[in-house]
Motif scaffolding. Structure first.
Motif, PDB file in Angstrom:
ATOM      1  N   UNK A  50      10.182  -4.472  10.963  1.00  0.00           N
ATOM      2  CA  UNK A  50       8.665  -4.088  11.214  1.00  0.00           C
ATOM      3  C   UNK A  50       8.510  -3.166  10.477  1.00  0.00           C
ATOM      4  N   UNK A  51       9.249  -1.628   9.900  1.00  0.00           N
ATOM      5  CA  UNK A  51       8.309  -0.921   9.485  1.00  0.00           C
ATOM      6  C   UNK A  51       8.563  -1.360   8.131  1.00  0.00           C
ATOM      7  N   UNK A  52       9.379  -1.984   7.310  1.00  0.00           N
ATOM      8  CA  UNK A  52       8.956  -2.815   6.192  1.00  0.00           C
ATOM      9  C   UNK A  52       8.200  -3.426   5.524  1.00  0.00           C
ATOM     10  N   UNK A  53       7.840  -4.674   6.537  1.00  0.00           N
ATOM     11  CA  UNK A  53       6.666  -5.708   6.832  1.00  0.00           C
ATOM     12  C   UNK A  53       5.245  -4.649   6.966  1.00  0.00           C
ATOM     13  N   UNK A  69      -1.406  -9.538   3.059  1.00  0.00           N
ATOM     14  CA  UNK A  69      -0.926  -8.570   4.026  1.00  0.00           C
ATOM     15  C   UNK A  69      -1.355  -9.394   5.249  1.00  0.00           C
ATOM     16  N   UNK A  70      -2.170  -9.564   5.627  1.00  0.00           N
ATOM     17  CA  UNK A  70      -2.163 -10.397   6.558  1.00  0.00           C
ATOM     18  C   UNK A  70      -0.346 -11.242   7.279  1.00  0.00           C
ATOM     19  N   UNK A  71      -0.063 -11.712   6.428  1.00  0.00           N
ATOM     20  CA  UNK A  71       1.253 -12.090   6.577  1.00  0.00           C
ATOM     21  C   UNK A  71       1.881 -11.386   6.875  1.00  0.00           C
ATOM     22  N   UNK A  72       2.044 -10.226   5.984  1.00  0.00           N
ATOM     23  CA  UNK A  72       3.093  -9.245   6.622  1.00  0.00           C
ATOM     24  C   UNK A  72       2.688  -8.235   7.962  1.00  0.00           C
ATOM     25  N   UNK A  73       2.065  -7.898   8.082  1.00  0.00           N
ATOM     26  CA  UNK A  73       1.001  -7.586   9.229  1.00  0.00           C
ATOM     27  C   UNK A  73       1.593  -8.422  10.384  1.00  0.00           C
ATOM     28  N   UNK A  74       1.533  -9.656  10.905  1.00  0.00           N
ATOM     29  CA  UNK A  74       2.053 -10.390  11.282  1.00  0.00           C
ATOM     30  C   UNK A  74       3.559 -10.277  11.470  1.00  0.00           C
ATOM     31  N   UNK A  75       3.988 -10.230  10.935  1.00  0.00           N
ATOM     32  CA  UNK A  75       5.938  -9.687  10.858  1.00  0.00           C
ATOM     33  C   UNK A  75       6.147  -8.655  11.564  1.00  0.00           C
ATOM     34  N   UNK A  76       4.839  -7.475  11.336  1.00  0.00           N
ATOM     35  CA  UNK A  76       5.000  -5.930  10.684  1.00  0.00           C
ATOM     36  C   UNK A  76       4.424  -5.688  12.559  1.00  0.00           C
ATOM     37  N   UNK A  77       3.639  -6.213  13.210  1.00  0.00           N
ATOM     38  CA  UNK A  77       3.600  -5.254  15.041  1.00  0.00           C
ATOM     39  C   UNK A  77       3.894  -6.616  15.398  1.00  0.00           C
ATOM     40  N   UNK A  78       4.077  -5.841  16.318  1.00  0.00           N
ATOM     41  CA  UNK A  78       4.434  -7.227  17.739  1.00  0.00           C
ATOM     42  C   UNK A  78       3.898  -6.832  19.214  1.00  0.00           C
ATOM     43  N   UNK A  79       2.987  -7.328  19.558  1.00  0.00           N
ATOM     44  CA  UNK A  79       2.146  -7.233  20.796  1.00  0.00           C
ATOM     45  C   UNK A  79       3.090  -5.636  21.513  1.00  0.00           C
TER      46      UNK A  79
END
Length: 177
Positions: A50-53, A69-79
């Motif tokens: 998650x840190x990498x994304x 950026x949108x695609x990466x943050x979707x992988x980087x932040x889980x609910x």
């Protein structure tokens, strides 16, 4: 700082903190292509990080690559994430998309996770500046300074929000008058 960080990443590419610091150092030095290479390598080496994304989203955002950026943050932040930085980056991406409602929700989440985080208060201040709510923005910057007297955005934020605010220095044009 660049050489030791590069060496650390060469020795152990799986060490997230070294990758994060190297990426942020490249950005601070204005070396955007190197920052892009770093995050692309990091996400390829560790696609579940998650840190990498989150760092990838930040670099893509600063590169003007909003879709990436949108695609990466979707992988980087889980609910269920408890990563304050990730929620701040998510808010920045959402603001860039024009989604202020969800961006504010992301900042609220970051603030709930760490109600004393100066950087989150700065992002909240920036959000209020975008809306033209300068008085509330100044209060957010003051909260940032209260939590960390040395945080740069807390020091310059009031000038950003309202250049003629109490204690603000006049602009060069105002000095001439």
């Amino acid at each position: 700082a660049l050489a030791p960080l590069q060496k650390a990443v060469e020795r152990n590419g799986s060490h997230g903190p070294s990758r994060h610091l190297l990426t942020r150092t490249y950005l601070a030095l204005g070396q955007l292509p190197e920052a892009l290479k770093q995050v692309e390598s990091w996400t390829a080496d560790n696609p579940t990080s998650e840190d990498a994304w989150t760092d990838a989203a930040f670099v893509y955002l600063h590169s003007g690559k909003l879709k990436e950026a949108e695609a990466a943050i979707a992988k980087g932040v889980k609910p269920d994430s408890d990563d304050v930085l990730a929620f701040r980056v998510k808010a920045q991406v959402l603001f860039a998309r024009g989604d202020a409602r969800n961006a504010f929700a992301s900042l609220e989440r970051a603030n709930k996770l760490n109600p004393k985080d100066a950087e989150t208060f700065c992002e909240i201040g920036n959000a209020f500046v975008r809306q033209g709510n300068t008085d509330t923005a100044i209060k957010a910057y003051e909260a940032a300074r209260r939590e960390n007297a040395k945080v740069l955005c807390g020091l310059v934020g009031p000038h950003h929000a309202k250049p003629t605010a109490k204690g603000a220095r006049p602009t060069p044009k105002e000095e001439l008058l």
